[in-house]
Write a protein that holds these residues in place. Sequence first.
Motif, PDB file in Angstrom:
ATOM      1  N   ARG B 123     -25.900  -8.027   1.497  1.00 47.01           N
ATOM      2  CA  ARG B 123     -25.244  -8.975   2.404  1.00 47.01           C
ATOM      3  C   ARG B 123     -25.798 -10.366   2.126  1.00 47.01           C
ATOM      4  NH1 ARG B 123     -23.390  -6.673   7.557  1.00 47.01           N
ATOM      5  NH2 ARG B 123     -22.509  -4.630   7.015  1.00 47.01           N
ATOM      6  N   ILE B 124     -24.965 -11.236   1.624  1.00 45.83           N
ATOM      7  CA  ILE B 124     -25.402 -12.613   1.375  1.00 45.83           C
ATOM      8  C   ILE B 124     -25.074 -13.431   2.618  1.00 45.83           C
ATOM      9  CG2 ILE B 124     -25.208 -14.613  -0.143  1.00 45.83           C
ATOM     10  CD1 ILE B 124     -24.222 -12.600  -2.329  1.00 45.83           C
ATOM     11  N   TYR B 125     -26.113 -13.773   3.350  1.00 39.67           N
ATOM     12  CA  TYR B 125     -25.957 -14.455   4.636  1.00 39.67           C
ATOM     13  C   TYR B 125     -26.587 -15.841   4.600  1.00 39.67           C
ATOM     14  CZ  TYR B 125     -24.814 -10.173   7.388  1.00 39.67           C
ATOM     15  OH  TYR B 125     -24.233  -9.063   7.940  1.00 39.67           O
ATOM     16  N   ARG B 126     -26.015 -16.723   5.401  1.00 34.54           N
ATOM     17  CA  ARG B 126     -26.695 -17.980   5.695  1.00 34.54           C
ATOM     18  C   ARG B 126     -27.812 -17.689   6.690  1.00 34.54           C
ATOM     19  NH1 ARG B 126     -21.302 -19.133   5.373  1.00 34.54           N
ATOM     20  NH2 ARG B 126     -20.954 -18.383   7.489  1.00 34.54           N
ATOM     21  N   MET B 127     -28.934 -18.378   6.562  1.00 36.86           N
ATOM     22  CA  MET B 127     -30.033 -18.228   7.516  1.00 36.86           C
ATOM     23  C   MET B 127     -30.375 -19.623   8.028  1.00 36.86           C
ATOM     24  SD  MET B 127     -33.294 -18.012   8.645  1.00 36.86           S
ATOM     25  CE  MET B 127     -34.381 -18.515   7.329  1.00 36.86           C
ATOM     26  N   ARG B 128     -30.252 -19.810   9.338  1.00 37.62           N
ATOM     27  CA  ARG B 128     -30.524 -21.136   9.921  1.00 37.62           C
ATOM     28  C   ARG B 128     -31.783 -21.031  10.768  1.00 37.62           C
ATOM     29  NH1 ARG B 128     -31.273 -25.316  12.883  1.00 37.62           N
ATOM     30  NH2 ARG B 128     -29.688 -26.959  13.093  1.00 37.62           N
ATOM     31  N   CYS B 129     -32.814 -21.777  10.367  1.00 37.48           N
ATOM     32  CA  CYS B 129     -34.054 -21.784  11.147  1.00 37.48           C
ATOM     33  C   CYS B 129     -33.910 -22.769  12.303  1.00 37.48           C
ATOM     34  CB  CYS B 129     -35.235 -22.194  10.274  1.00 37.48           C
ATOM     35  SG  CYS B 129     -36.797 -22.261  11.190  1.00 37.48           S
ATOM     36  N   VAL B 130     -34.549 -22.458  13.407  1.00 40.70           N
ATOM     37  CA  VAL B 130     -34.496 -23.319  14.586  1.00 40.70           C
ATOM     38  C   VAL B 130     -35.123 -24.690  14.295  1.00 40.70           C
ATOM     39  CG1 VAL B 130     -36.708 -22.622  15.633  1.00 40.70           C
ATOM     40  CG2 VAL B 130     -34.790 -23.245  17.122  1.00 40.70           C
ATOM     41  N   GLU B 131     -35.922 -24.759  13.221  1.00 35.91           N
ATOM     42  CA  GLU B 131     -36.567 -26.020  12.853  1.00 35.91           C
ATOM     43  C   GLU B 131     -35.628 -26.990  12.143  1.00 35.91           C
ATOM     44  OE1 GLU B 131     -40.935 -23.918  12.108  1.00 35.91           O
ATOM     45  OE2 GLU B 131     -39.672 -24.415  10.425  1.00 35.91           O
ATOM     46  N   GLY B 132     -34.421 -26.532  11.782  1.00 34.25           N
ATOM     47  CA  GLY B 132     -33.461 -27.463  11.189  1.00 34.25           C
ATOM     48  C   GLY B 132     -33.281 -27.345   9.689  1.00 34.25           C
ATOM     49  N   TRP B 133     -33.687 -26.221   9.121  1.00 31.77           N
ATOM     50  CA  TRP B 133     -33.407 -25.998   7.693  1.00 31.77           C
ATOM     51  C   TRP B 133     -32.677 -24.668   7.539  1.00 31.77           C
ATOM     52  CZ3 TRP B 133     -35.911 -21.546   6.142  1.00 31.77           C
ATOM     53  CH2 TRP B 133     -37.071 -21.190   6.837  1.00 31.77           C
ATOM     54  N   SER B 134     -32.069 -24.483   6.366  1.00 31.76           N
ATOM     55  CA  SER B 134     -31.298 -23.256   6.171  1.00 31.76           C
ATOM     56  C   SER B 134     -31.403 -22.774   4.728  1.00 31.76           C
ATOM     57  CB  SER B 134     -29.830 -23.480   6.540  1.00 31.76           C
ATOM     58  OG  SER B 134     -29.254 -24.447   5.685  1.00 31.76           O
ATOM     59  N   MET B 135     -31.071 -21.509   4.544  1.00 36.56           N
ATOM     60  CA  MET B 135     -31.074 -20.877   3.216  1.00 36.56           C
ATOM     61  C   MET B 135     -29.842 -19.989   3.110  1.00 36.56           C
ATOM     62  SD  MET B 135     -34.997 -19.545   2.663  1.00 36.56           S
ATOM     63  CE  MET B 135     -36.388 -20.676   2.514  1.00 36.56           C
ATOM     64  N   VAL B 136     -29.556 -19.539   1.894  1.00 33.48           N
ATOM     65  CA  VAL B 136     -28.548 -18.502   1.669  1.00 33.48           C
ATOM     66  C   VAL B 136     -29.280 -17.365   0.964  1.00 33.48           C
ATOM     67  CG1 VAL B 136     -26.386 -17.896   0.536  1.00 33.48           C
ATOM     68  CG2 VAL B 136     -26.694 -20.189   1.491  1.00 33.48           C
ATOM     69  N   ILE B 137     -29.329 -16.188   1.633  1.00 32.48           N
ATOM     70  CA  ILE B 137     -30.218 -15.119   1.162  1.00 32.48           C
ATOM     71  C   ILE B 137     -29.436 -13.835   0.899  1.00 32.48           C
ATOM     72  CG2 ILE B 137     -32.283 -13.759   1.714  1.00 32.48           C
ATOM     73  CD1 ILE B 137     -33.069 -16.020   3.677  1.00 32.48           C
ATOM     74  N   PRO B 138     -29.608 -13.254  -0.286  1.00 38.85           N
ATOM     75  CA  PRO B 138     -28.964 -11.961  -0.565  1.00 38.85           C
ATOM     76  C   PRO B 138     -29.838 -10.808  -0.058  1.00 38.85           C
ATOM     77  CG  PRO B 138     -29.971 -12.812  -2.579  1.00 38.85           C
ATOM     78  CD  PRO B 138     -30.319 -13.785  -1.476  1.00 38.85           C
ATOM     79  N   TRP B 139     -29.570 -10.389   1.180  1.00 41.09           N
ATOM     80  CA  TRP B 139     -30.337  -9.281   1.759  1.00 41.09           C
ATOM     81  C   TRP B 139     -29.821  -7.956   1.231  1.00 41.09           C
ATOM     82  CZ3 TRP B 139     -34.386 -11.082   4.260  1.00 41.09           C
ATOM     83  CH2 TRP B 139     -34.318 -12.285   4.959  1.00 41.09           C
ATOM     84  N   VAL B 140     -30.641  -6.936   1.281  1.00 37.23           N
ATOM     85  CA  VAL B 140     -30.194  -5.565   1.056  1.00 37.23           C
ATOM     86  C   VAL B 140     -30.563  -4.792   2.315  1.00 37.23           C
ATOM     87  CG1 VAL B 140     -30.436  -3.468  -0.324  1.00 37.23           C
ATOM     88  CG2 VAL B 140     -30.555  -5.716  -1.433  1.00 37.23           C
ATOM     89  N   GLY B 141     -29.582  -4.119   2.897  1.00 38.25           N
ATOM     90  CA  GLY B 141     -29.886  -3.401   4.128  1.00 38.25           C
ATOM     91  C   GLY B 141     -28.695  -2.582   4.581  1.00 38.25           C
ATOM     92  N   PHE B 142     -28.718  -2.233   5.847  1.00 39.19           N
ATOM     93  CA  PHE B 142     -27.613  -1.434   6.399  1.00 39.19           C
ATOM     94  C   PHE B 142     -27.395  -1.895   7.833  1.00 39.19           C
ATOM     95  CE2 PHE B 142     -31.630   0.686   7.022  1.00 39.19           C
ATOM     96  CZ  PHE B 142     -31.612   1.080   8.360  1.00 39.19           C
ATOM     97  N   PRO B 143     -26.181  -1.679   8.359  1.00 37.06           N
ATOM     98  CA  PRO B 143     -25.917  -2.151   9.718  1.00 37.06           C
ATOM     99  C   PRO B 143     -26.833  -1.456  10.726  1.00 37.06           C
ATOM    100  CG  PRO B 143     -23.872  -1.563   8.595  1.00 37.06           C
ATOM    101  CD  PRO B 143     -24.993  -1.088   7.726  1.00 37.06           C
ATOM    102  N   LEU B 144     -27.391  -2.235  11.636  1.00 39.65           N
ATOM    103  CA  LEU B 144     -28.213  -1.652  12.701  1.00 39.65           C
ATOM    104  C   LEU B 144     -27.400  -0.611  13.461  1.00 39.65           C
ATOM    105  CD1 LEU B 144     -30.699  -1.590  14.604  1.00 39.65           C
ATOM    106  CD2 LEU B 144     -29.758  -3.600  15.765  1.00 39.65           C
ATOM    107  N   ALA B 145     -26.075  -0.846  13.552  1.00 38.21           N
ATOM    108  CA  ALA B 145     -25.192   0.083  14.280  1.00 38.21           C
ATOM    109  C   ALA B 145     -25.319   1.513  13.735  1.00 38.21           C
ATOM    110  CB  ALA B 145     -23.750  -0.394  14.189  1.00 38.21           C
ATOM    111  N   ASP B 146     -25.514   1.651  12.404  1.00 39.74           N
ATOM    112  CA  ASP B 146     -25.654   2.989  11.809  1.00 39.74           C
ATOM    113  C   ASP B 146     -26.822   3.738  12.437  1.00 39.74           C
ATOM    114  OD1 ASP B 146     -23.615   2.196  10.213  1.00 39.74           O
ATOM    115  OD2 ASP B 146     -24.711   2.309   8.308  1.00 39.74           O
TER     116      ASP B 146
END
Lengths: 214, 314
Positions: B123-146
């Motif tokens: 899952r390639i997601y945007r990540m926004r830190c509360v401090e005012g910076w952001s990244m685009v990160i390719p995570w590997v995982g599974f839905p918490l719903a599972d």
Amino acid sequence: MAGRASATGAPKGVTLPQVPKILVYIVGFIPAVWLFYAGITDQLGADPMRYLEQALGLWALRFLIATLAVTPLRQLLSINLLRYRRAIGLLAFYYAALHLITYLVLDQGLDMAAIVADIIKRPYITIGMATFVILVPLAITSNNAAIRRMGGQAWAKLHKLVFVAAIGAVLHFILVVKSWPPEPLVYAAIVAVLLGYRLVRSLVKKPSPRRRPA
Amino acid sequence: MLIRRPSDILPSEITPREVYFNRRQWMAGAAGLALAAALPRGLEAAPLQAAKSPFSTDEKLTSREDVTSYNNFYEFGTGKDDPAAKAKSLKTSPWTVKVDGMVGKPAEFALEDIIKSSALEERIYRMRCVEGWSMVIPWVGFPLADLIKRVEPLGSAKYVAFETAYRPEEMPGMDTVFPVLEWPYVEGLRLDEAMNPLTLLAVGLYGETLPNQNGAPIRLVVPWKYGFKGIKSITRISFVDKQPATSWNKQAPGEYGFYANVNPGVDHPRWSQATERRIGEGGLFVKRRPTLMFNGYAEQVASLYTGMDLRKLY
């Protein structure tokens, strides 16, 4: 920049080898030159702008602390660095100016609406800006001509504002971080000791003026 | 996790070409994984197979170097470079995640079992830190719903509470004169937020197991919320009926809410949230970009908050 007026105090106690004042400026500007060089060559980590901005602010605070340390060093340890205090104080001002320019140009991209909103709404920016404003007249009058023109007493009074600037600088630092990490608290403690020393000394000194004015 | 019956294999799961052409390296990595499993700690990154996801953004990725060297993980210190420097001391193997509270099937999962029984996705997601910076990160995982479906929450369960490992001897940042936060780090989601398909339990990034500084071996990723909601190195997940306490909210309730949805219209009391700096973009001369409502995931999550005053419930 503050404290006793004229910089003509006769050197007493430890006699340090005198170095040209220009050397203080040269050494003092090494961190700035390194930071800009490292920033342009991508050596300041993932967030170089923020690193540069914070490092310049930190150096401004360090030089401000160094100017405040000159008097206690002389009085307690008889180490006389009075000759260099003006240079150190001006370095604090120059670093504060570089810190401010970095915020205005690199951080905010000269977005005046955002900057004005920040100054009005964000206490740490308001305090930081006010601290810089306080340093301006001190920097402008950090020369012999100004001391002559103003008279020693008025000049010394004006330069007591450096104590306010030091408090403003550490408040600005504490307010920008999340939670209570140690670093800003350590700097705040150092400033508190340096100002507290003067307060205690002024209270103790009054009843029995044993020492001759330096 | 790597062995599947042929019918399970989606076309998108077929070994990527770069991995195929580097199979020698890949095999060395797999051998490393086997070795790591046998050792008391798994420091080496091991490759993970993951299917592509339609939820991924096609924005330019933040470099692996930046993603793994610029972190907030206060258990290892408050400096951005502290986690990368100090998190090696965290022993991530063996690792268990306790699932308890209002569930039909409480369990204590071994990490390997969680990974083995989950269909991993990238899952390639945007990540926004509360401090005012952001990244685009390719995570590997599974839905918490599972995972949630597997433990069968009771009707009374309304929230999910998470807890990070509490290991002062392995986490040098916890041992300070003034603790920056109350430990262990805790976080929480409303059950419907936890069930949202975007909500991810990540076990890797950039195709490999998570580096310790990024929250190894398993962490939460909630891309429409500020980064601090993404609790790291999870050891416990509890189902509860009341809104659970969350670490930053306890530290400064006026600054960090329970919801912490990315919202350019609601400023942090001490700084604006209208814009952000994308890490790795422009270096010293980085340009701010506008922050998007729900970090650009409004389409998927805005309905969770209809009728709520997001100014009050920040």
